[in-house]
Write a protein that holds these residues in place. Structure first.
Motif, PDB file in Angstrom:
ATOM      1  N   GLY A 158       2.582   1.940  29.213  1.00 45.69           N
ATOM      2  CA  GLY A 158       3.345   2.958  29.920  1.00 45.69           C
ATOM      3  C   GLY A 158       3.750   2.513  31.316  1.00 45.69           C
ATOM      4  O   GLY A 158       4.890   2.753  31.742  1.00 45.69           O
ATOM      5  N   ALA A 159       2.832   1.854  32.022  1.00 41.43           N
ATOM      6  CA  ALA A 159       3.148   1.367  33.371  1.00 41.43           C
ATOM      7  C   ALA A 159       4.246   0.311  33.318  1.00 41.43           C
ATOM      8  O   ALA A 159       5.148   0.290  34.168  1.00 41.43           O
ATOM      9  CB  ALA A 159       1.889   0.790  34.025  1.00 41.43           C
ATOM     10  N   PHE A 160       4.185  -0.550  32.302  1.00 46.23           N
ATOM     11  CA  PHE A 160       5.232  -1.558  32.173  1.00 46.23           C
ATOM     12  C   PHE A 160       6.580  -0.913  31.906  1.00 46.23           C
ATOM     13  O   PHE A 160       7.604  -1.301  32.481  1.00 46.23           O
ATOM     14  CB  PHE A 160       4.911  -2.546  31.055  1.00 46.23           C
ATOM     15  N   PHE A 343      -0.042  -4.463  34.060  1.00 42.36           N
ATOM     16  CA  PHE A 343       0.435  -4.370  32.681  1.00 42.36           C
ATOM     17  C   PHE A 343      -0.427  -5.176  31.715  1.00 42.36           C
ATOM     18  O   PHE A 343      -0.086  -5.286  30.538  1.00 42.36           O
ATOM     19  CB  PHE A 343       1.871  -4.908  32.578  1.00 42.36           C
ATOM     20  N   GLN A 344      -1.528  -5.748  32.181  1.00 34.68           N
ATOM     21  CA  GLN A 344      -2.194  -6.767  31.374  1.00 34.68           C
ATOM     22  C   GLN A 344      -3.168  -6.191  30.346  1.00 34.68           C
ATOM     23  O   GLN A 344      -3.562  -5.032  30.396  1.00 34.68           O
ATOM     24  CB  GLN A 344      -2.886  -7.787  32.256  1.00 34.68           C
ATOM     25  N   THR A 345      -3.533  -7.073  29.411  1.00 36.23           N
ATOM     26  CA  THR A 345      -4.471  -6.737  28.358  1.00 36.23           C
ATOM     27  C   THR A 345      -5.843  -6.409  28.927  1.00 36.23           C
ATOM     28  O   THR A 345      -6.194  -6.824  30.047  1.00 36.23           O
ATOM     29  CB  THR A 345      -4.602  -7.914  27.373  1.00 36.23           C
ATOM     30  N   SER A 346      -6.622  -5.710  28.141  1.00 32.15           N
ATOM     31  CA  SER A 346      -8.016  -5.456  28.501  1.00 32.15           C
ATOM     32  C   SER A 346      -8.891  -6.671  28.222  1.00 32.15           C
ATOM     33  O   SER A 346     -10.073  -6.669  28.562  1.00 32.15           O
ATOM     34  CB  SER A 346      -8.534  -4.240  27.720  1.00 32.15           C
ATOM     35  N   GLY A 347      -8.323  -7.708  27.597  1.00 32.27           N
ATOM     36  CA  GLY A 347      -9.068  -8.948  27.361  1.00 32.27           C
ATOM     37  C   GLY A 347      -9.124  -9.313  25.894  1.00 32.27           C
ATOM     38  O   GLY A 347      -8.889  -8.482  25.013  1.00 32.27           O
ATOM     39  N   TYR A 348      -9.401 -10.585  25.622  1.00 33.88           N
ATOM     40  CA  TYR A 348      -9.541 -11.034  24.243  1.00 33.88           C
ATOM     41  C   TYR A 348     -10.773 -10.405  23.605  1.00 33.88           C
ATOM     42  O   TYR A 348     -11.755 -10.056  24.288  1.00 33.88           O
ATOM     43  CB  TYR A 348      -9.685 -12.554  24.180  1.00 33.88           C
ATOM     44  N   LEU A 349     -10.751 -10.302  22.289  1.00 33.07           N
ATOM     45  CA  LEU A 349     -11.891  -9.747  21.569  1.00 33.07           C
ATOM     46  C   LEU A 349     -12.988 -10.781  21.388  1.00 33.07           C
ATOM     47  O   LEU A 349     -14.161 -10.430  21.256  1.00 33.07           O
ATOM     48  CB  LEU A 349     -11.423  -9.218  20.212  1.00 33.07           C
ATOM     49  N   ASP A 350     -12.603 -12.055  21.385  1.00 30.17           N
ATOM     50  CA  ASP A 350     -13.563 -13.147  21.285  1.00 30.17           C
ATOM     51  C   ASP A 350     -14.123 -13.442  22.676  1.00 30.17           C
ATOM     52  O   ASP A 350     -13.384 -13.801  23.597  1.00 30.17           O
ATOM     53  CB  ASP A 350     -12.874 -14.388  20.706  1.00 30.17           C
TER      54      ASP A 350
END
Length: 492
Positions: A158-160, A343-350
């Motif tokens: 949404g922010a992006f 706008f970034q991801t919450s992080g990789y799952l690995d």
């Protein structure tokens, strides 16, 4: 508090139900139709009785139905993994295992209410895999390995959309070309930002995306104001111009080049194609989305910087350059770009990948988690950044550090080279040797001796490829337009 993106789209559908939302194959899909398809998909997904909170996977074949299914997932707060439409079985199974996602039936069946349950797979708990609040799970290109899942929080999406709509003037009367696949982060602007502002999305058929005549036909039927794409798109439009009537590009006011390095030849063709447009070089990663923008000067940029700059950070983005010793670079210089974006991801799952890619700021001057882009950049005295290549493309040949991206750039600078890729192959004597695969321009008789003489003027001896293989067909590319290095390597 800003409305969630899905609610913004629903609001447009309620206020302007007959306005066109999507355009495909000569037909417009209204906002009323799009919302109706999304509601039908919601009912179909509910009937599958997938455990609450468990992610689902929607194979990203671009169509109004697929977009409606993704909208349905957003409306019901269910994370949606969006693998490439042509992803192979092995990486797809890996993505499903990494995310715990259940594969959904075909989007057409979900929208029409004829969906049959697909094989559920092992009932593994989804808790702890995908963070709460995730809207979409995009995938990296996989050009150098298996694609990684990149969960994007709904708030970040949404922010992006808010930033992109404001920066590029996307409104209810704006039409935007959607060239990239839905699993590519470009779709966040092309599709989701446009729909959230009530604009119209002109969908390029993915199986015809490399056909210039298809692109021309679409632009004639649905004139657009915003065009975003990887450099390959503009090469195709340049080829299409030979068959154009001249009106196809007349309405374009903003051109966004992103996803890869724009060559001098690529820059030179833009003013002729889009005489009325502002041209932007946009830099970002799937993990961070757009973080740098530069309004291009086709004549001045190369003279001043020697390359098309990525420019300066966009609003809300913090960025620094990390030197080889891990310290933060002050002033002009060269190093790895690290960024922190709203706008970034919450992080990789690995967790292993997460620890390598997401770090605290080395100087601890700015709070937050920074993403190591792996991109080497140069900061010029005026603060503008140019992209030099990838840190993971730096190899040692005869003890000398060589950036294979720089070697590729030197090869491409020859006027008879259409494209090139350089691989570092194992060598018993030197440890590594450079092997280039070069796509010659049509009708060229260029040979390895002449090409080596050309690159010797700007490369150290160790950077001159010991092997050069010429091909007369375009190099293989991923669906996101990047050279598919794995396919090239497997063909050797």
């Amino acid at each position: 508090m800003a409305l969630p993106l899905a609610e913004r789209i629903a609001m447009v559908a309620r206020r302007h139900p007959e306005n066109p939302a999507l355009f495909r194959q000569g037909r417009a899909v209204s906002y009323r139709e799009l919302l109706a398809m999304a509601r039908a998909a919601e009912k179909s997904i509910a009937a599958l009785r997938i455990p609450e909170g468990r992610p689902v996977a929607v194979v990203a074949a671009k169509s109004p139905e697929t977009i409606a299914v993704l909208l349905a997932c957003m409306r019901t707060a269910r994370p949606a993994l969006v693998p490439s439409a042509d992803v192979a079985d092995k990486p797809l199974h890996q993505l499903l295992a990494d995310t715990g996602a259940r594969m959904l039936p075909d989007p057409h069946a979900l929208v029409s209410g004829t969906a049959q349950p697909v094989a559920a797979g092992p009932e593994e708990p989804a808790e702890g895999r995908v963070p709460d609040g995730t809207a979409l799970i995009l995938t990296t290109s996989g050009s150098t390995g298996f694609p990684k899942a990149v969960p994007l929080p709904g708030a970040a999406v949404g922010a992006f959309a808010e930033w992109a709509a404001t920066r590029f003037g996307i409104r209810g009367d704006t039409s935007v070309l959607s060239y990239a696949p839905l699993n590519f982060d470009l779709s966040l602007l092309d599709v989701w930002t446009t729909l959230a502002r009530g604009g119209r999305v002109a969908l390029v058929e993915q199986d015809r995306a490399a056909h210039p005549r298809h692109l021309l036909s679409l632009l004639r039927q649905c004139p657009v104001q915003v065009v975003q794409g990887v450099p390959m798109l503009f090469q195709l439009l340049g080829a299409a111009e030979k068959h154009a009537g001249g009106e196809e590009f007349a309405t374009v006011r903003d051109v966004l080049v992103t996803g890869d390095v724009l060559s001098p030849d690529g820059l030179a063709v833009l003013p002729g194609l889009f005489p009325r447009a502002r041209m932007h070089n946009v830099y970002g990663c799937t993990e961070t989305n757009d973080t740098f923008v530069h309004e291009m000067d086709p004549t001045g940029d190369l003279a001043r910087y020697g390359a098309v700059p990525i420019g300066r950070p966009v609003e809300g983005v913090a960025a620094d350059i990390r030197a080889e010793d891990g310290s933060v670079l002050d002033g002009p210089g060269r190093g790895e770009l690290i960024v922190s974006s709203p706008f970034q991801t919450s992080g990789y799952l690995d967790r292993a990948h997460q620890a390598k890619a997401f770090v605290s700021h080395p100087g601890a001057t700015t709070p937050g988690t920074y993403y190591r882009t792996g991109d080497l950049v140069t900061r010029h005295p005026d603060g503008v950044l140019t992209l030099d290549g990838r840190s993971d493309f730096v190899v040692k040949v005869r003890g000398i550090r060589i950036n294979t991206a720089a070697v590729e750039g030197a090869l491409r600078s020859h006027p008879e080279v259409a494209d090139a890729v350089v691989l570092a192959l194992p060598d018993e004597r030197t440890g590594r040797r450079l092997h280039a695969v070069v796509h010659r321009a049509a009708g060229s008789l260029l040979n390895s001796l002449r090409l080596r003489e050309h690159v010797a003027a700007e490369l150290p001896r160790a950077g001159i490829p010991s092997g050069i293989e010429f091909v007369d067909a375009p190099l293989p590319r991923t669906t996101t337009g990047k050279i598919d290095r794995r396919t090239v390597a497997n063909s050797l």
